[in-house]
Design a protein around this motif. Structure first.
Motif, short mmCIF file in Angstrom:
data_model
loop_
_atom_site.label_atom_id
_atom_site.label_comp_id
_atom_site.label_asym_id
_atom_site.label_seq_id
_atom_site.Cartn_x
_atom_site.Cartn_y
_atom_site.Cartn_z
N PHE A 51 1.14 -0.66 0.18
CA PHE A 51 -0.41 0.01 -0.04
C PHE A 51 0.70 1.12 -0.05
N THR A 52 1.83 1.80 0.69
CA THR A 52 3.10 1.98 1.30
C THR A 52 3.51 2.28 -0.38
N GLU A 53 3.65 1.79 -1.13
CA GLU A 53 4.69 1.35 -2.18
C GLU A 53 3.22 2.55 -3.49
N ILE A 54 2.58 1.45 -3.55
CA ILE A 54 1.11 2.41 -4.53
C ILE A 54 0.88 3.84 -4.10
N PHE A 55 0.98 4.16 -3.19
CA PHE A 55 0.64 5.30 -2.61
C PHE A 55 1.27 6.59 -1.69
N ALA A 56 2.71 6.43 -2.88
CA ALA A 56 3.81 7.15 -2.42
C ALA A 56 3.77 8.39 -1.55
N GLY A 57 4.44 8.77 -0.26
CA GLY A 57 4.20 9.63 0.40
C GLY A 57 3.20 9.01 1.60
N ILE A 58 2.44 8.28 1.13
CA ILE A 58 1.82 7.90 2.84
C ILE A 58 2.83 6.13 3.59
N LYS A 59 3.29 6.62 4.65
CA LYS A 59 4.52 5.94 5.45
C LYS A 59 3.30 4.97 6.08
N ILE A 60 3.91 3.84 6.21
CA ILE A 60 3.48 2.67 7.04
C ILE A 60 2.91 3.22 9.16
N GLU A 61 3.40 4.07 9.48
CA GLU A 61 3.43 4.91 10.88
C GLU A 61 2.49 5.17 10.21
N GLN A 62 1.58 6.04 9.52
CA GLN A 62 0.04 6.48 9.33
C GLN A 62 -0.81 5.78 9.56
N VAL A 63 -0.24 4.34 8.15
CA VAL A 63 -1.63 3.64 8.61
C VAL A 63 -1.46 2.78 9.29
N LYS A 64 -0.09 2.28 9.98
CA LYS A 64 -0.92 1.31 11.29
C LYS A 64 -1.75 2.30 12.72
N ALA A 65 -1.48 3.62 12.08
CA ALA A 65 -1.68 4.61 13.47
C ALA A 65 -3.29 4.32 12.85
N ILE A 66 -3.49 5.18 11.72
CA ILE A 66 -5.31 4.59 10.86
C ILE A 66 -6.03 3.35 11.35
N LEU A 67 -5.34 2.06 11.48
CA LEU A 67 -5.79 1.09 11.40
C LEU A 67 -6.11 0.81 13.50
N ASP A 68 -4.73 0.88 13.88
CA ASP A 68 -5.13 1.06 15.16
C ASP A 68 -6.55 1.77 15.66
N PHE A 69 -5.84 2.98 15.27
CA PHE A 69 -7.64 3.72 15.65
C PHE A 69 -8.68 3.05 15.28
N ALA A 70 -9.09 2.49 13.82
CA ALA A 70 -9.91 2.32 13.76
C ALA A 70 -10.67 0.98 14.62
N ALA A 71 -9.65 -0.07 14.86
CA ALA A 71 -9.30 -1.54 15.55
C ALA A 71 -10.05 -1.08 17.31
N LYS A 72 -9.02 0.44 17.67
CA LYS A 72 -9.85 0.55 19.08
C LYS A 72 -11.30 1.31 18.97
N ASN A 73 -11.93 2.63 18.09
CA ASN A 73 -13.08 2.58 17.61
C ASN A 73 -13.81 2.02 17.17
N SER A 74 -13.54 0.54 16.64
CA SER A 74 -14.94 0.50 15.99
C SER A 74 -15.89 0.20 17.27
N LEU A 75 -15.40 -0.78 17.77
CA LEU A 75 -16.65 -1.71 18.98
C LEU A 75 -17.69 -0.50 19.58
N THR A 76 -16.61 0.64 19.94
CA THR A 76 -17.65 1.89 20.58
C THR A 76 -18.57 2.16 19.58
N ALA A 77 -18.35 2.14 17.90
CA ALA A 77 -19.73 2.87 17.42
C ALA A 77 -20.24 1.86 17.28
N ALA A 78 -20.05 1.09 17.10
CA ALA A 78 -21.61 0.07 16.86
C ALA A 78 -22.81 0.35 17.84
#
Length: 73
Positions: free
Chosen positions: A46-73
């Protein structure tokens, strides 16, 4: 639905991608991340396809989604 306003890796402004949620500082919608993951793309690919996006950003988004998906239901 997840409230992304508290995730620093995500932003939304009307003048960029019509207000879609994007990776902060980019024009890449976060929806592209989830769509690519569903299609079997790895985080590294993904970070190779979308140059400029850092792996840390991806992980931060996935972590946020994981932590907040249960409370959003």
């Amino acid at each position: 639905m997840i409230n992304w306003s508290n995730c620093p890796a995500v932003e939304s402004t009307q003048d960029r991608v019509s207000g879609a949620l994007v990776f902060a500082g980019s024009r890449v919608p976060i929806s592209a991340l989830f769509e690519n993951l569903e299609d079997g793309v790895t985080l590294k690919e993904f970070t190779e396809i979308f140059a400029g996006i850092k792996i840390e950003q991806v992980k931060a988004i996935l972590d946020f989604a994981a932590k907040n998906s249960l409370t959003a239901a």
